[in-house]
Design a protein around this motif. Structure first.
Motif, short mmCIF file in Angstrom:
data_model
loop_
_atom_site.label_atom_id
_atom_site.label_comp_id
_atom_site.label_asym_id
_atom_site.label_seq_id
_atom_site.Cartn_x
_atom_site.Cartn_y
_atom_site.Cartn_z
N PRO A 1 2.42 -24.81 12.40
CA PRO A 1 1.72 -23.52 12.25
C PRO A 1 2.61 -22.53 11.49
O PRO A 1 3.84 -22.68 11.44
CB PRO A 1 1.51 -23.07 13.70
CG PRO A 1 1.65 -24.30 14.52
CD PRO A 1 2.61 -25.19 13.80
N ASP A 2 1.99 -21.51 10.94
CA ASP A 2 2.72 -20.56 10.09
C ASP A 2 3.91 -19.92 10.82
O ASP A 2 4.99 -19.78 10.23
CB ASP A 2 1.78 -19.47 9.58
CG ASP A 2 0.91 -19.95 8.44
OD1 ASP A 2 1.10 -21.10 7.98
OD2 ASP A 2 0.03 -19.17 8.01
N LEU B 1 6.67 -22.46 11.02
CA LEU B 1 7.22 -22.71 9.69
C LEU B 1 8.13 -21.57 9.26
O LEU B 1 9.22 -21.79 8.72
CB LEU B 1 6.10 -22.90 8.67
CG LEU B 1 6.54 -23.09 7.21
CD1 LEU B 1 7.44 -24.30 7.06
CD2 LEU B 1 5.33 -23.18 6.29
N PHE B 2 7.70 -20.34 9.51
CA PHE B 2 8.52 -19.19 9.17
C PHE B 2 9.85 -19.25 9.91
O PHE B 2 10.91 -18.98 9.33
CB PHE B 2 7.78 -17.90 9.50
CG PHE B 2 8.50 -16.64 9.07
CD1 PHE B 2 8.39 -16.19 7.77
CD2 PHE B 2 9.29 -15.93 9.96
CE1 PHE B 2 9.06 -15.03 7.36
CE2 PHE B 2 9.96 -14.79 9.56
CZ PHE B 2 9.84 -14.33 8.26
N ASP B 3 9.82 -19.60 11.20
CA ASP B 3 11.06 -19.71 11.97
C ASP B 3 11.97 -20.80 11.41
O ASP B 3 13.19 -20.62 11.33
CB ASP B 3 10.75 -20.01 13.44
CG ASP B 3 10.12 -18.82 14.16
OD1 ASP B 3 10.21 -17.69 13.64
OD2 ASP B 3 9.52 -19.05 15.24
N GLU B 4 11.39 -21.93 11.04
CA GLU B 4 12.18 -23.02 10.46
C GLU B 4 12.82 -22.58 9.14
O GLU B 4 14.00 -22.86 8.88
CB GLU B 4 11.31 -24.25 10.23
CG GLU B 4 10.90 -24.98 11.49
CD GLU B 4 12.00 -25.89 12.01
OE1 GLU B 4 13.05 -26.02 11.35
OE2 GLU B 4 11.80 -26.49 13.08
N MET C 1 4.93 -9.64 6.95
CA MET C 1 4.75 -9.48 5.50
C MET C 1 4.74 -10.82 4.76
O MET C 1 4.70 -10.84 3.54
CB MET C 1 5.89 -8.62 4.96
CG MET C 1 5.99 -7.24 5.57
SD MET C 1 7.58 -6.43 5.17
CE MET C 1 7.54 -6.44 3.38
N ALA C 2 4.76 -11.93 5.49
CA ALA C 2 5.08 -13.22 4.89
C ALA C 2 3.89 -14.08 4.51
O ALA C 2 4.08 -15.21 4.07
CB ALA C 2 5.99 -14.01 5.84
#
Length: 245
Positions: free
Chosen positions: A131-132, A135-138, A153-154
């Motif tokens: 999930p987004d 993915l952002f955390d990774e 904002m991503a």
């Protein structure tokens, strides 16, 4: 009385960014390069100044697009081509495209942060279906999120990287691979878990010329922390290759 030394040859360094990246990641490099080496960032479709254009869906499509852009901007005595991670795959396919079409090729191909073209990264395969938020955390954990970009904002950034990942994961090099006629310089981060020391020399399967591997301190995005080092290497390669051309 000795004659004055000849001025250095004017060289261009064309640069292709990583998945999710844009030409902007290379623009600060211009401050670190000598005057006779022009840094020319190339912008893949779907981001930056080209954000209104549809994304490429295949690596060879992206390569043909950027090769045409490169050909339009050639104005030095010679040039080198650099790509980081996804950009390395695109840069390799750009040289293939240029050679197949009888167009001027680079003095060298510089591959950064990427195992040979027939490998997919384990990290990339693992995160592709997350999930987004995850993915952002990774991406944050490996340094792949632009500075100052919050999760709120991503959405645009994640949309770009999803498209780039799909393109890279669908890529398979030709079999047998096209062996380009230029030397390949491989740069790798010592702490980068997305490349493997035993694999990197395998870029020799993709060129008829020499391959060398150099390690620099840093993780997967190490390259962007070493503009001065890359500048000195390009200057040295440009001088050596001009003498042996």
């Amino acid at each position: 009385m000795t004659s004055p030394a000849a001025p250095p040859r004017r060289t261009q360094l064309f640069c292709v960014p990583h998945a999710g990246g844009s030409a902007g990641v290379f623009r600060p490099w211009r401050r670190s390069f000598p005057a006779h080496i022009e840094v020319v960032p190339l912008e893949p479709a779907g981001r930056g100044a080209r954000r209104g254009e549809p994304f490429a869906t295949r690596v060879d499509q992206a390569a043909a697009d950027l090769a045409a852009m490169l050909a339009d901007r050639l104005d030095g005595d010679d040039y080198h081509l650099l790509g980081h991670c996804m950009g390395g795959l695109i840069a390799y396919e750009m040289v293939c495209h240029l050679e197949r079409n009888g167009l001027p090729g680079p003095r060298s191909l510089i591959i950064s942060g990427r195992d040979p073209a027939h490998f997919q990264t384990d990290w990339g395969k693992r995160v592709a279906r997350l999930p987004d938020d995850d993915l952002f955390d990774e991406l944050t954990s490996v340094g792949g999120v632009p500075k100052g970009l919050s999760r709120a904002m991503a959405e645009g950034f994640l949309h770009i990287i999803r498209n780039d990942q799909r393109m890279v994961h669908a890529y398979t090099p030709a079999r047998p691979p096209h062996r380009i006629g230029v030397p390949v310089h491989v740069l790798a981060g010592r702490e980068d878990e997305m490349t493997h020391a035993d694999r990197l020399p395998g870029w020799s399967a993709y060129t008829t010329r020499a391959v060398d591997v150099e390690y620099l301190t840093g993780g997967h995005y190490f390259l962007y922390e070493w503009p001065g080092h890359v500048a000195s290497r390009v200057a040295g390669w440009a001088a050596t290759e001009a003498l042996t051309a």
